[in-house]
Design a protein around this motif. Structure first.
Motif, PDB file in Angstrom:
ATOM      1  N   LEU A   1       1.032  -1.180   0.015  1.00 32.79           N
ATOM      2  CA  LEU A   1      -0.002   0.098   0.177  1.00 32.79           C
ATOM      3  C   LEU A   1       0.800   1.139   0.034  1.00 32.79           C
ATOM      4  CD1 LEU A   1      -2.695   1.661   0.346  1.00 32.79           C
ATOM      5  CD2 LEU A   1      -2.392   1.324   2.924  1.00 32.79           C
ATOM      6  N   VAL A   2       1.826   1.290   0.924  1.00 28.37           N
ATOM      7  CA  VAL A   2       2.904   2.290   0.990  1.00 28.37           C
ATOM      8  C   VAL A   2       3.526   2.597  -0.265  1.00 28.37           C
ATOM      9  CG1 VAL A   2       4.843   3.386   2.334  1.00 28.37           C
ATOM     10  CG2 VAL A   2       3.047   2.181   3.508  1.00 28.37           C
ATOM     11  N   GLU A   3       3.852   1.516  -1.084  1.00 26.70           N
ATOM     12  CA  GLU A   3       4.613   1.637  -2.291  1.00 26.70           C
ATOM     13  C   GLU A   3       3.745   1.790  -3.467  1.00 26.70           C
ATOM     14  OE1 GLU A   3       9.095  -0.139  -2.040  1.00 26.70           O
ATOM     15  OE2 GLU A   3       7.486  -1.872  -1.576  1.00 26.70           O
ATOM     16  N   GLY A   4       2.318   1.833  -3.512  1.00 28.51           N
ATOM     17  CA  GLY A   4       1.465   1.864  -4.349  1.00 28.51           C
ATOM     18  C   GLY A   4       1.484   0.768  -5.193  1.00 28.51           C
ATOM     19  N   LEU A   5       1.475  -0.413  -4.527  1.00 25.71           N
ATOM     20  CA  LEU A   5       1.441  -1.838  -5.122  1.00 25.71           C
ATOM     21  C   LEU A   5       0.011  -2.298  -4.788  1.00 25.71           C
ATOM     22  CD1 LEU A   5       4.989  -3.082  -4.450  1.00 25.71           C
ATOM     23  CD2 LEU A   5       4.244  -2.021  -6.678  1.00 25.71           C
ATOM     24  N   PRO A   6      -0.261  -3.527  -5.757  1.00 26.64           N
ATOM     25  CA  PRO A   6      -1.743  -3.983  -5.380  1.00 26.64           C
ATOM     26  C   PRO A   6      -1.693  -4.455  -3.874  1.00 26.64           C
ATOM     27  CG  PRO A   6      -0.961  -4.704  -7.509  1.00 26.64           C
ATOM     28  CD  PRO A   6       0.369  -3.941  -6.779  1.00 26.64           C
ATOM     29  N   VAL A   7      -3.130  -4.536  -3.545  1.00 23.06           N
ATOM     30  CA  VAL A   7      -3.505  -4.666  -2.090  1.00 23.06           C
ATOM     31  C   VAL A   7      -4.675  -5.732  -2.382  1.00 23.06           C
ATOM     32  CG1 VAL A   7      -3.979  -4.348   0.183  1.00 23.06           C
ATOM     33  CG2 VAL A   7      -2.572  -2.813  -0.957  1.00 23.06           C
ATOM     34  N   LYS A   8      -4.702  -6.995  -1.791  1.00 23.53           N
ATOM     35  CA  LYS A   8      -6.168  -7.665  -1.714  1.00 23.53           C
ATOM     36  C   LYS A   8      -6.793  -8.266  -0.568  1.00 23.53           C
ATOM     37  CE  LYS A   8      -5.377 -11.968  -3.037  1.00 23.53           C
ATOM     38  NZ  LYS A   8      -5.154 -12.903  -1.686  1.00 23.53           N
ATOM     39  N   ASP A   9      -7.759  -8.867  -0.317  1.00 23.80           N
ATOM     40  CA  ASP A   9      -8.098  -9.422   0.998  1.00 23.80           C
ATOM     41  C   ASP A   9      -7.266 -10.548   1.368  1.00 23.80           C
ATOM     42  OD1 ASP A   9     -10.471  -8.230   1.576  1.00 23.80           O
ATOM     43  OD2 ASP A   9     -11.479  -9.311   0.096  1.00 23.80           O
ATOM     44  N   GLY A  10      -6.813 -10.568   2.843  1.00 23.68           N
ATOM     45  CA  GLY A  10      -5.959 -11.738   3.191  1.00 23.68           C
ATOM     46  C   GLY A  10      -6.732 -13.157   3.329  1.00 23.68           C
ATOM     47  N   GLU A  11      -6.196 -14.039   2.280  1.00 21.55           N
ATOM     48  CA  GLU A  11      -7.031 -15.289   2.364  1.00 21.55           C
ATOM     49  C   GLU A  11      -6.154 -16.396   3.276  1.00 21.55           C
ATOM     50  OE1 GLU A  11      -7.398 -16.753  -1.584  1.00 21.55           O
ATOM     51  OE2 GLU A  11      -8.127 -14.764  -2.527  1.00 21.55           O
ATOM     52  N   LEU A  12      -6.801 -17.388   4.159  1.00 23.43           N
ATOM     53  CA  LEU A  12      -6.495 -17.770   5.131  1.00 23.43           C
ATOM     54  C   LEU A  12      -6.098 -19.220   4.557  1.00 23.43           C
ATOM     55  CD1 LEU A  12      -6.307 -18.520   8.072  1.00 23.43           C
ATOM     56  CD2 LEU A  12      -8.259 -19.911   7.937  1.00 23.43           C
ATOM     57  N   VAL A  13      -4.642 -19.720   4.444  1.00 25.04           N
ATOM     58  CA  VAL A  13      -4.136 -20.948   4.099  1.00 25.04           C
ATOM     59  C   VAL A  13      -4.468 -22.238   5.131  1.00 25.04           C
ATOM     60  CG1 VAL A  13      -2.078 -22.304   3.315  1.00 25.04           C
ATOM     61  CG2 VAL A  13      -2.574 -19.648   2.634  1.00 25.04           C
ATOM     62  N   LYS A  14      -4.053 -21.986   6.279  1.00 23.22           N
ATOM     63  CA  LYS A  14      -4.432 -22.879   7.356  1.00 23.22           C
ATOM     64  C   LYS A  14      -4.967 -22.145   8.546  1.00 23.22           C
ATOM     65  CE  LYS A  14      -1.014 -26.327   6.020  1.00 23.22           C
ATOM     66  NZ  LYS A  14       0.323 -26.789   6.417  1.00 23.22           N
ATOM     67  N   PRO A  15      -5.981 -22.672   9.553  1.00 20.94           N
ATOM     68  CA  PRO A  15      -6.091 -22.071  10.687  1.00 20.94           C
ATOM     69  C   PRO A  15      -4.910 -22.243  11.759  1.00 20.94           C
ATOM     70  CG  PRO A  15      -7.307 -24.194  10.667  1.00 20.94           C
ATOM     71  CD  PRO A  15      -6.558 -23.810   9.305  1.00 20.94           C
ATOM     72  N   SER A  16      -4.752 -21.168  12.580  1.00 23.97           N
ATOM     73  CA  SER A  16      -3.545 -21.173  13.466  1.00 23.97           C
ATOM     74  C   SER A  16      -4.054 -20.744  14.853  1.00 23.97           C
ATOM     75  CB  SER A  16      -2.687 -20.014  12.819  1.00 23.97           C
ATOM     76  OG  SER A  16      -3.101 -18.720  12.945  1.00 23.97           O
TER      77      SER A  16
END
Length: 347
Positions: free
Chosen positions: A290-305
């Motif tokens: 975000l700070v560098e102006g690059l793409p951002v997306k929703d954080g997708e869960l790989v495994k529960p922790s």
């Protein structure tokens, strides 16, 4: 749109968020300058430069001269003049600084967006304030607002109240009384605001056992309806605020399953470390995108922790292998170990 290259990043507040942002910045070849009055704090060991000075307007100006952008990692932010904000890129931006630093602004935004909060009383008249305070049942939280800061005190007993009244300062401009409620569960959601879009990470639940060991589960074991409700409220609230940055919204759930927003912080939840290992992109990686102006997306869960937070000397609650371990010295107090591992029982 890609921003101008970030060569040096200023960090205000030497907490866990600052430390994790500094680690991510190192991977990108970005230098970090920390503004924090405490020596030997969590973030100072991983930052390139440490300005050991109070967090004041003058010192933030100093930091701005050395930085291409500034990230506020603490909600203890002095009131900044518009000329500073015009000449320096900050996260949060603009009115977002007031939003994280001033509980009154959070509550006003919650009223506008119909986000539920504890009952509160906001007053700028001293006489009316004292009349109100006499009618409010304990416990409650008192905020004293000054032109450049605010102070908080929890009132549980008459002695607490007498101490507050004794320390009352004539330079106070406003007061806020907020009821303290008991919650059956504590849930938090971390969000990234980029432009007019809000991206979310899985909701987490904090559980503190009788031996003062904290467990943070991601995702929280709640219904899809409750997940959707909290996510919707978080997005609705952040869309109302004209800012960009990383935020953590903490909700309390009562026994009747009603929820209330407890606070908004600039992304300082311990459980976010788990995103380094159990989501597709860590929250710190996406924040710097975000700070560098690059793409951002929703954080997708790989495994529960599950994240376990214990004192360094506590071996009885250390989880079984395999785990990821982080050790932090909390402002020269007893070090804390943080263990993150896959939550097999929730898989």
């Amino acid at each position: 749109m890609k921003n101008d290259p970030i060569e040096t990043l200023g960090l205000v507040g030497g907490n866990l968020l600052a430390a994790m942002i500094a680690v991510e910045a190192q991977k990108r070849g970005i230098q970090t300058v920390l503004l924090e009055p405490e020596v030997g704090n969590i973030a100072s060991e991983v930052c390139n430069t440490h300005i050991t000075a109070p967090i004041t307007t003058a010192n933030i100006k100093r930091l701005a001269l050395k930085s291409d952008a500034i990230i506020f990692c603490t909600s203890t932010i002095p009131v900044l003049s518009k000329d500073i904000l015009k000449t320096c890129i900050t996260y949060p931006k603009g009115e977002g600084i007031d939003f994280v630093a001033n509980r009154v602004q959070q509550l006003i935004a919650c009223d506008l967006t119909e986000v539920p909060v504890p009952n509160y009383y906001h007053q700028s008249n001293k006489l009316t304030f004292f009349k109100q305070i006499a009618d409010v049942e304990m416990p409650f939280r008192l905020y004293q607002l000054y032109p450049d800061r605010y102070e908080v005190m929890d009132i549980y007993t008459k002695d607490d109240l007498e101490e507050f009244i004794y320390e009352l300062d004539d330079s106070t401009t406003e007061w806020l009384i907020e009821e303290i409620h008991e919650y059956d569960r504590i849930l938090s959601i971390s969000v990234l605001k980029a432009g007019d879009k809000v991206y979310t990470y899985p909701i987490q639940e904090e559980i503190l056992n009788d031996e003062a060991v904290k467990y943070i589960y991601m995702p929280a074991s709640i219904t899809k309806t409750m997940q959707g409700k909290i996510t919707k409220l978080a997005k609705k609230l952040l869309k109302e605020v004209g800012t960009e940055g990383l935020f953590t919204l903490k909700f309390g759930m009562k026994k009747n399953r009603q929820i209330e927003l407890m606070n908004v912080n600039p992304g300082i939840t311990v459980g976010d470390i788990a995103t380094n290992h159990y989501t597709d992109f860590s929250i710190y990686e996406q924040f710097l995108n975000l700070v560098e102006g690059l793409p951002v997306k929703d954080g997708e869960l790989v495994k529960p922790s599950v994240t376990t937070v214990i004192k360094e000397s506590d071996v009885s609650h250390r989880p079984d292998f395999p785990y990821h371990r982080y050790t932090f010295d909390r402002y020269n107090k007893l070090p804390v170990n943080i263990y993150i591992k896959e939550n097999i029982t929730e898989a």
